[in-house]
Design an enzyme around this catalytic site. Structure first.
Site, PDB file in Angstrom:
ATOM      1  N   TYR A  55      -1.491 -17.364  -3.494  1.00 49.54           N
ATOM      2  CA  TYR A  55      -2.641 -16.446  -3.485  1.00 49.54           C
ATOM      3  C   TYR A  55      -3.935 -17.245  -3.588  1.00 49.54           C
ATOM      4  CZ  TYR A  55      -5.518 -12.404  -4.979  1.00 49.54           C
ATOM      5  OH  TYR A  55      -6.471 -11.411  -5.091  1.00 49.54           O
TER       6      TYR A  55
ATOM      7  N   GLY B 187     -12.409 -13.305  13.950  1.00 53.92           N
ATOM      8  CA  GLY B 187     -12.490 -13.294  15.415  1.00 53.92           C
ATOM      9  C   GLY B 187     -12.948 -11.938  15.921  1.00 53.92           C
TER      10      GLY B 187
ATOM     11  N   SER C 135      -4.214  -7.523   0.967  1.00 47.77           N
ATOM     12  CA  SER C 135      -3.526  -8.657   0.308  1.00 47.77           C
ATOM     13  C   SER C 135      -2.724  -8.142  -0.866  1.00 47.77           C
ATOM     14  CB  SER C 135      -4.536  -9.676  -0.237  1.00 47.77           C
ATOM     15  OG  SER C 135      -3.849 -10.729  -0.888  1.00 47.77           O
TER      16      SER C 135
ATOM     17  N   ARG D 273       1.046  -5.889 -13.109  1.00 47.42           N
ATOM     18  CA  ARG D 273      -0.231  -6.220 -13.733  1.00 47.42           C
ATOM     19  C   ARG D 273      -0.317  -5.597 -15.112  1.00 47.42           C
ATOM     20  NH1 ARG D 273      -4.634  -5.590  -9.041  1.00 47.42           N
ATOM     21  NH2 ARG D 273      -3.100  -4.133  -8.258  1.00 47.42           N
TER      22      ARG D 273
ATOM     23  N   ASP E 105      -0.192  -4.824  10.924  1.00 47.03           N
ATOM     24  CA  ASP E 105      -0.211  -6.021  10.089  1.00 47.03           C
ATOM     25  C   ASP E 105      -1.303  -6.962  10.618  1.00 47.03           C
ATOM     26  OD1 ASP E 105       0.243  -8.495   8.940  1.00 47.03           O
ATOM     27  OD2 ASP E 105       2.420  -8.261   8.939  1.00 47.03           O
ATOM     28  N   VAL E 106      -2.320  -7.221   9.821  1.00 54.57           N
ATOM     29  CA  VAL E 106      -3.482  -7.988  10.312  1.00 54.57           C
ATOM     30  C   VAL E 106      -3.179  -9.466  10.549  1.00 54.57           C
ATOM     31  CG1 VAL E 106      -5.210  -6.429   9.340  1.00 54.57           C
ATOM     32  CG2 VAL E 106      -4.444  -8.406   7.995  1.00 54.57           C
TER      33      VAL E 106
ATOM     34  N   ALA F 240     -12.640  -9.949   0.700  1.00 61.60           N
ATOM     35  CA  ALA F 240     -12.348  -9.845  -0.724  1.00 61.60           C
ATOM     36  C   ALA F 240     -11.761 -11.160  -1.204  1.00 61.60           C
ATOM     37  CB  ALA F 240     -11.358  -8.709  -0.967  1.00 61.60           C
TER      38      ALA F 240
ATOM     39  N   LYS G 131      -0.144 -15.613   4.465  1.00 60.40           N
ATOM     40  CA  LYS G 131      -0.522 -15.267   5.844  1.00 60.40           C
ATOM     41  C   LYS G 131      -1.693 -14.286   5.907  1.00 60.40           C
ATOM     42  CE  LYS G 131       2.810 -14.568   8.925  1.00 60.40           C
ATOM     43  NZ  LYS G 131       4.098 -14.018   9.415  1.00 60.40           N
TER      44      LYS G 131
ATOM     45  N   GLY H 209       0.825  -1.210   0.000  1.00 60.18           N
ATOM     46  CA  GLY H 209       0.000   0.000   0.000  1.00 60.18           C
ATOM     47  C   GLY H 209       0.859   1.259   0.000  1.00 60.18           C
TER      48      GLY H 209
HETATM   49  N1  UDP Z   1       0.355  -9.725 -19.251  1.00 58.82           N
HETATM   50  C1  UDP Z   1       1.009  -9.359 -20.429  1.00 58.82           C
HETATM   51  N2  UDP Z   1       2.020  -8.450 -20.349  1.00 58.82           N
HETATM   52  C2  UDP Z   1       2.407  -7.842 -19.193  1.00 58.82           C
HETATM   53  C3  UDP Z   1       1.727  -8.199 -18.001  1.00 58.82           C
HETATM   54  C4  UDP Z   1       0.710  -9.149 -18.072  1.00 58.82           C
HETATM   55  O1  UDP Z   1       0.692  -9.880 -21.512  1.00 58.82           O
HETATM   56  O2  UDP Z   1       3.337  -7.014 -19.225  1.00 58.82           O
HETATM   57  C5  UDP Z   1      -0.717 -10.717 -19.321  1.00 58.82           C
HETATM   58  C6  UDP Z   1      -0.635 -11.856 -18.309  1.00 58.82           C
HETATM   59  O3  UDP Z   1       0.171 -12.906 -18.802  1.00 58.82           O
HETATM   60  C7  UDP Z   1      -2.087 -12.263 -18.178  1.00 58.82           C
HETATM   61  C8  UDP Z   1      -2.843 -10.954 -18.387  1.00 58.82           C
HETATM   62  O4  UDP Z   1      -1.935 -10.067 -19.018  1.00 58.82           O
HETATM   63  O5  UDP Z   1      -2.451 -13.160 -19.192  1.00 58.82           O
HETATM   64  C9  UDP Z   1      -3.346 -10.312 -17.081  1.00 58.82           C
HETATM   65  O6  UDP Z   1      -2.259 -10.263 -16.204  1.00 58.82           O
HETATM   66  P1  UDP Z   1      -2.317  -9.596 -14.776  1.00 58.82           P
HETATM   67  O7  UDP Z   1      -0.976  -9.795 -14.173  1.00 58.82           O
HETATM   68  O8  UDP Z   1      -2.804  -8.210 -14.901  1.00 58.82           O
HETATM   69  O9  UDP Z   1      -3.410 -10.366 -13.918  1.00 58.82           O
HETATM   70  P2  UDP Z   1      -4.023 -11.853 -13.915  1.00 58.82           P
HETATM   71  O10 UDP Z   1      -5.387 -11.659 -14.454  1.00 58.82           O
HETATM   72  O11 UDP Z   1      -3.207 -12.772 -14.788  1.00 58.82           O
HETATM   73  O12 UDP Z   1      -3.989 -12.248 -12.489  1.00 58.82           O
END
Ligand code: UDP
Length: 328
Positions: free
Chosen positions: A147, A104, A77, A188, A58-59, A116, A93, A38
């Site tokens: 995860y 709890g 997370s 991402r 830290d939860v 979530a 964790k 964060g």
């Molecule tokens: N991806 C990609 N290029 C990047 C990062 C991610 O092509 O630079 C692809 C990744 O392989 C997946 C999709 O984009 O198929 C979404 O990836 P992300 O990590 O956002 O989240 P996920 O839905 O896979 O948890």
């Protein structure tokens, strides 16, 4: 008296937007975060408000809140495949021990708790689109296992507290979500592509780009969370945007949006990368009268406007350099 809500992961992407929403609705908001992923900048604007307080905690350790509590929203997370590799134990964790502590607390305070969960509980799905009654196809020992399995355990213990202790629980399964305050370098796909476009780099599509995702704008998601919390439904509900797109087409959309004239380059597909993902949102439509309102064009424009305001320094800051373990 204001109703009091505890939001974990308050300094994160979704947690910070939830803080904003609950402040707007007139609640007293207690934000909690250990600040591993964060960023306090996301909630800086709330610090002067008397109806907001922040606990750096830290939860996964015992959680103490004095006074009454009406609601708990557990959003702490790590949430990107690169994070799971970097901080796998913390990921396990917070989903397992963190959830246990918060359940709890909910039991003790007689508070309603919403946890979530994620579309990752479906793993690399063999059912399309994914309905809530699909049990999933998860590799427990793959890179995403820390995860996925923590979130599956989270659902199990949440239902157990509901069934055996009568705690009021809500479970949301969140599909890919995007918007302002995502971390630029969390790996991402959306921040990765926008960051690359802004730095003048080629866009890295993993695999052949035929894998699909369905992206939901954060405003829609926050509305879905709010409605689910206030509903009386204790079983999991998918919240996401069913508008599905291949990652290759998504890269083209980002190039168009940013006006960048780079090209798309291809990198190896990470291990256990789900091939197809699309939420079936019939349940959310029926129970919550909810569906997404923001289309991708509008959502991407707002998100791009946010990323453009970030400093050059943050644009070049690389949080994750070693992707090797992520690749097959
Ligand atoms: N991806 C990609 N290029 C990047 C990062 C991610 O092509 O630079 C692809 C990744 O392989 C997946 C999709 O984009 O198929 C979404 O990836 P992300 O990590 O956002 O989240 P996920 O839905 O896979 O948890």
């Amino acid at each position: 008296m204001h109703k009091r809500v505890l939001i974990t992961g308050a300094a994160g992407f979704l947690g910070s937007h939830l803080c904003d929403r609950f402040i707007k609705e007139g609640y007293h908001v207690i934000g909690m975060d250990n600040l591993i992923t964060g960023d306090l900048q996301n909630i800086e604007h709330l610090f002067p408000l008397p109806q907001f307080e922040f606990h750096h905690h830290d939860v996964t350790r015992f959680v103490h809140i004095s006074g009454n509590l009406d609601y708990i929203l557990h959003f702490a997370s790590p949430a990107s495949p690169i994070d799971y590799l970097k901080i796998p134990i913390q990921t396990l964790k917070v989903g397992a021990m963190g959830t246990h502590n918060l359940l709890g607390l909910a039991k003790d305070k007689k508070a309603r708790i919403l946890v979530a969960s994620t579309s990752e509980v479906y793993g690399d799905p063999t059912v399309h689109p994914q309905t809530e009654d699909y049990w999933g196809n998860v590799n427990p020992i793959g890179p995403r296992g820390v995860y996925d399995e923590a979130k599956r355990y989270q659902e199990a213990i949440t239902m157990a507290y509901h069934t055996y202790h009568g705690v009021e629980t809500r479970i949301i399964r969140i599909f890919n979500t995007y918007g302002p305050r995502m971390r630029l370098n969390d790996g991402r796909v959306l921040p990765a592509f926008i960051g690359q476009a802004l730095r003048g780099e080629d866009l890295t599509v993993f695999g052949d780009g035929s894998q699909t995702r369905s992206f939901c704008y954060m405003d829609d998601l926050i509305e879905g969370i709010y409605r689910l919390l206030l509903s009386d439904y204790a079983y999991p509900v998918n919240i996401g945007n069913p508008n599905e797109i291949t990652i290759k087409d998504f890269a083209e959309e980002i190039l168009k949006l940013t006006g960048a004239n780079q090209k798309v380059i291809y990198k190896p597909l990470p291990k256990d990368d789900p091939k197809q993902r699309q939420p079936d949102i019939s349940k959310a439509r029926e129970l919550l009268n909810w569906e997404p309102k923001v289309d991708r064009k509008e959502g991407l424009e707002k998100t791009y406007a946010y990323f453009k305001t970030l400093s050059t320094e943050s644009l070049y800051k690389k949080e994750h350099k070693d992707f090797s373990a992520y690749v097959k």
